[in-house]
Design an enzyme around this catalytic site. Structure first.
Site, PDB file in Angstrom:
ATOM      1  N   ARG A  75     -40.592 -76.139 -16.122  1.00 43.84           N
ATOM      2  CA  ARG A  75     -41.913 -76.363 -15.521  1.00 43.84           C
ATOM      3  C   ARG A  75     -42.671 -77.303 -16.428  1.00 43.84           C
ATOM      4  NH1 ARG A  75     -45.045 -71.543 -15.937  1.00 43.84           N
ATOM      5  NH2 ARG A  75     -46.160 -72.729 -17.465  1.00 43.84           N
ATOM      6  N   LYS A 111     -41.773 -78.345 -29.188  1.00 43.90           N
ATOM      7  CA  LYS A 111     -42.903 -79.260 -29.353  1.00 43.90           C
ATOM      8  C   LYS A 111     -42.497 -80.474 -30.194  1.00 43.90           C
ATOM      9  CE  LYS A 111     -45.871 -76.101 -27.543  1.00 43.90           C
ATOM     10  NZ  LYS A 111     -45.000 -75.141 -26.840  1.00 43.90           N
ATOM     11  N   ASN A 164     -41.758 -76.629 -20.190  1.00 42.84           N
ATOM     12  CA  ASN A 164     -41.157 -75.337 -20.529  1.00 42.84           C
ATOM     13  C   ASN A 164     -39.730 -75.339 -20.028  1.00 42.84           C
ATOM     14  OD1 ASN A 164     -43.757 -73.742 -21.281  1.00 42.84           O
ATOM     15  ND2 ASN A 164     -44.226 -74.791 -19.368  1.00 42.84           N
ATOM     16  N   SER A 200     -42.438 -69.169 -15.979  1.00 39.64           N
ATOM     17  CA  SER A 200     -42.732 -68.070 -15.064  1.00 39.64           C
ATOM     18  C   SER A 200     -43.766 -68.424 -13.994  1.00 39.64           C
ATOM     19  CB  SER A 200     -43.182 -66.839 -15.857  1.00 39.64           C
ATOM     20  OG  SER A 200     -44.287 -67.165 -16.639  1.00 39.64           O
ATOM     21  N   LYS A 226     -50.083 -77.754 -33.048  1.00 35.41           N
ATOM     22  CA  LYS A 226     -49.124 -76.881 -32.347  1.00 35.41           C
ATOM     23  C   LYS A 226     -47.904 -76.544 -33.205  1.00 35.41           C
ATOM     24  CE  LYS A 226     -50.065 -78.458 -27.640  1.00 35.41           C
ATOM     25  NZ  LYS A 226     -49.422 -78.682 -26.340  1.00 35.41           N
ATOM     26  N   ARG A 282     -52.886 -72.981 -12.633  1.00 34.06           N
ATOM     27  CA  ARG A 282     -53.503 -71.894 -13.414  1.00 34.06           C
ATOM     28  C   ARG A 282     -54.870 -72.359 -13.880  1.00 34.06           C
ATOM     29  NH1 ARG A 282     -49.394 -71.249 -18.075  1.00 34.06           N
ATOM     30  NH2 ARG A 282     -49.378 -73.488 -17.724  1.00 34.06           N
ATOM     31  N   GLU A 323     -47.068 -79.807 -21.872  1.00 34.09           N
ATOM     32  CA  GLU A 323     -45.742 -79.522 -22.434  1.00 34.09           C
ATOM     33  C   GLU A 323     -44.772 -79.332 -21.274  1.00 34.09           C
ATOM     34  OE1 GLU A 323     -44.706 -75.756 -23.976  1.00 34.09           O
ATOM     35  OE2 GLU A 323     -45.924 -74.644 -22.551  1.00 34.09           O
ATOM     36  N   GLU A 335     -43.764 -70.687 -28.103  1.00 34.99           N
ATOM     37  CA  GLU A 335     -44.029 -70.670 -26.658  1.00 34.99           C
ATOM     38  C   GLU A 335     -44.857 -69.444 -26.313  1.00 34.99           C
ATOM     39  OE1 GLU A 335     -42.979 -73.086 -24.683  1.00 34.99           O
ATOM     40  OE2 GLU A 335     -42.010 -74.065 -26.375  1.00 34.99           O
ATOM     41  N   GLY A 336     -45.370 -69.423 -25.097  1.00 29.60           N
ATOM     42  CA  GLY A 336     -45.974 -68.199 -24.594  1.00 29.60           C
ATOM     43  C   GLY A 336     -47.477 -68.104 -24.751  1.00 29.60           C
TER      44      GLY A 336
HETATM   45  P1  ADP Z   1     -47.272 -72.668 -25.063  1.00 27.98           P
HETATM   46  O1  ADP Z   1     -45.880 -73.069 -25.252  1.00 27.98           O
HETATM   47  O2  ADP Z   1     -47.728 -71.619 -26.016  1.00 27.98           O
HETATM   48  O3  ADP Z   1     -47.601 -72.364 -23.634  1.00 27.98           O
HETATM   49  P2  ADP Z   1     -48.842 -75.080 -24.689  1.00 27.98           P
HETATM   50  O4  ADP Z   1     -48.542 -76.367 -25.324  1.00 27.98           O
HETATM   51  O5  ADP Z   1     -48.577 -74.973 -23.247  1.00 27.98           O
HETATM   52  O6  ADP Z   1     -48.092 -73.951 -25.515  1.00 27.98           O
HETATM   53  O7  ADP Z   1     -50.350 -74.713 -24.975  1.00 27.98           O
HETATM   54  C1  ADP Z   1     -50.942 -73.500 -24.537  1.00 27.98           C
HETATM   55  C2  ADP Z   1     -52.273 -73.775 -23.870  1.00 27.98           C
HETATM   56  O8  ADP Z   1     -53.140 -74.474 -24.757  1.00 27.98           O
HETATM   57  C3  ADP Z   1     -52.149 -74.656 -22.647  1.00 27.98           C
HETATM   58  O9  ADP Z   1     -51.886 -73.886 -21.514  1.00 27.98           O
HETATM   59  C4  ADP Z   1     -53.515 -75.321 -22.618  1.00 27.98           C
HETATM   60  O10 ADP Z   1     -54.464 -74.474 -22.000  1.00 27.98           O
HETATM   61  C5  ADP Z   1     -53.879 -75.455 -24.080  1.00 27.98           C
HETATM   62  N1  ADP Z   1     -53.480 -76.796 -24.590  1.00 27.98           N
HETATM   63  C6  ADP Z   1     -52.280 -77.139 -25.074  1.00 27.98           C
HETATM   64  N2  ADP Z   1     -52.250 -78.438 -25.427  1.00 27.98           N
HETATM   65  C7  ADP Z   1     -53.451 -78.928 -25.142  1.00 27.98           C
HETATM   66  C8  ADP Z   1     -54.055 -80.217 -25.286  1.00 27.98           C
HETATM   67  N3  ADP Z   1     -53.378 -81.242 -25.787  1.00 27.98           N
HETATM   68  N4  ADP Z   1     -55.331 -80.362 -24.878  1.00 27.98           N
HETATM   69  C9  ADP Z   1     -56.038 -79.325 -24.380  1.00 27.98           C
HETATM   70  N5  ADP Z   1     -55.538 -78.087 -24.232  1.00 27.98           N
HETATM   71  C10 ADP Z   1     -54.268 -77.872 -24.606  1.00 27.98           C
HETATM   72 MG    MG Z   2     -47.629 -73.691 -22.049  1.00 32.09          MG
END
Ligand code: ADP
Ligand code: MG
Length: 474
Positions: free
Chosen positions: A125, A305, A146, A151, A364, A450, A144, A368-369
């Site tokens: 996703r 990442k 996944n 899910s 970051k 979401r 990102e 994940e999660g």
């Molecule tokens: P995870 O693998 O923990 O889901 P993500 O990279 O998806 O990590 O980041 C988790 C959440 O953080 C995202 O769903 C988003 O709401 C926020 N986020 C992540 N990267 C960014 C970004 N570059 N700018 C703004 N919000 C972000």
């Molecule tokens: Mg995420």
């Protein structure tokens, strides 16, 4: 980007009525989750959190996200087959990040033994936000991708019906009829079914590898049901069961309790807390087997990442997807700024920039999660502490995406109804199947929207921050 329900947002009686209809519709449609108190029993369930109203999504960006999904499928698949790329890209990370290092060791061990698996199934996703440029024009920026345990493809298949009902109750039947049908669970199941078929054993089963705590079981059941409808047998097992009852025969066929397993679909195994020593051994057993792993460990590593950051380097996409200039351009157009914190001048410079202006960035780790990223003052403090230590290479820096907020109501069990300023994240599900060198399926399988209140920087639905939503194209 305003949706056409500004007029009802402050009409309290109408909102109250719509909310009670919405909750019952969610329960009827099966937008369900087990409760925090009884996460492993279905005696008491509740609705999964969702927005009262669909959120506006610019249709051009929605189409762009769908149009690039097959390219991302090809890219992830190419990375997973490129040993040198994964080795080089993760070299600095695995020195300091034990979890990624352990996954990587299994990856290398399996390659050294020789891959027994010949059919490959990817379910991913790709998540995006709509970045609001200086002139107010939104653009699609990837958060990102996944590649393991992505899910909510199941529950989101049922939210459009709930939002359709809400809009009708609010006197907006025309708008309700414009909500798009969406059924990722069917697309995901079609991929699993194809992999099962190519594995080629009628009596073999599909094994969902599930967590010890299974609050989100209904989301998985949606996919499971689609498989049963195709007369494919599904079993649900944990790492612990695999450790106790899993075995390989001479041809590395995987057996659980004497049943041959054709496909292992991981909804587990993506965070360090999913593993103890026995679980690592179970993971190794699965990876060594002939069974189709969704994903195999190389594909899981392709979703780190660090890999995402490396993809944004000039020339990397071209190397990974030779002769596919258009796909490369479509992919690159979705990238936000991503920066390596590897030791050296470039890393020093970007670390200093982020410490001076933390609100421009997200820090970051390889996790994940949800709930792992660092923002603002916390980002500054952590980065300041590790700026001269190799520990910083376990993180990457990313430009912070700044979407335009919109008002909505977030419906959560046992929470009062109140209007919040919200931002949304769009995910597109990708499914592909490869047999040997040949791609036999490559699809976009549906979407997930979401939405969360702006005061939360991080976190998804399972983390209790975001809620399920339905896009309303504008
Ligand atoms: P995870 O693998 O923990 O889901 P993500 O990279 O998806 O990590 O980041 C988790 C959440 O953080 C995202 O769903 C988003 O709401 C926020 N986020 C992540 N990267 C960014 C970004 N570059 N700018 C703004 N919000 C972000
Ligand atoms: Mg995420």
């Amino acid at each position: 980007m305003a949706a056409p329900w500004e007029d009802v947002l402050r009409n309290e009686p109408a909102i109250q009525e719509a909310a009670s209809v919405a909750v019952d519709a969610a329960l009827l449609e099966g937008v369900l989750m087990r409760t925090e108190g009884e996460p492993n029993a279905s005696d008491v369930v509740n609705y999964a959190p969702f927005t009262l109203l669909p959120s506006a999504v610019p249709s051009a960006l929605f189409e762009q996200a769908y149009a690039v999904q097959q390219d991302f499928n090809l890219l992830v698949d190419a990375i997973s087959q490129n040993k040198e790329f994964l080795e080089c890209t993760l070299a600095s990370t695995i020195k300091v990040d034990d979890f990624t290092a352990r996954l990587f060791r299994i990856h290398m061990q399996v390659l050294e033994e020789g891959l027994a698996q010949s059919v490959f199934l990817g379910i991913n996703r790709s998540d995006y936000m709509f970045d609001c440029g200086v002139d107010g024009t939104p653009s699609l920026k990837q958060i990102e991708i996944n590649t393991i345990a992505a899910s909510f493809g199941g529950l989101t298949s049922r939210t459009a019906a709930v939002h359709g009902r809400v809009l009708k109750v609010l006197g907006k039947s025309k708008e309700a009829s414009r909500l798009l049908p969406n059924n990722p669970s069917k697309g995901l199941a079609l991929g699993i079914a194809k992999a099962w078929e190519l594995y080629g054993s009628q009596s073999a089963v599909v094994m969902f590898l599930v967590e010890e705590v299974q609050r989100n079981i209904f989301d998985q059941r949606c996919v499971e049901n689609e498989l049963w409808n195709r007369n494919i047998r599904v079993i649900r097992k944990r790492f612990r069961d695999v450790f106790e009852k899993g075995s390989l025969d001479d041809a590395k066929r995987l057996y659980m309790d004497g049943q041959e397993v054709a496909v292992v679909y991981y909804r587990e195994g993506y965070v360090p807390t999913n593993y103890n020593q026995q679980n690592w051994e179970a993971r190794l057993l699965l990876e060594r087997s002939r069974a189709v792993k969704c994903p195999d460990i190389a594909t899981q590593l392709a979703g780190t990442k660090k890999v995402q950051q490396e993809l944004s380097q000039p020339g990397t996409l071209e190397r990974l997807l030779p002769g596919r200039a258009e796909a490369v351009a479509r992919i690159r157009a979705t990238f936000a700024g991503l920066y390596s914190l590897d030791m050296g001048e470039e890393g020093d410079k970007i670390a200093a920039t982020a410490i001076a202006d933390p609100d421009r960035f997200v820090l970051k780790p390889q996790r994940e999660g949800g709930g792992n990223n660092l923002y603002g003052e916390e980002l500054r403090q952590v980065l300041e502490k590790i700026r001269d230590s190799p520990e910083r290479t376990s993180y990457i820096l990313m430009d912070k995406i700044k979407p335009q907020p919109a008002m909505n109501y977030l419906l959560r069990a046992h929470s009062p109804l109140q209007v919040s300023e919200c931002i949304s994240e769009l995910g597109i599900f990708g499914v592909y199947v490869r047999q040997g060198k040949e791609m036999v399926m490559n699809k976009a399988a549906g979407h997930l929207l979401r939405t969360k209140a702006i005061e939360h920087a991080d976190g998804g639905v399972a983390a209790g921050v975001a809620v399920l939503d339905t896009p309303y194209l504008v």
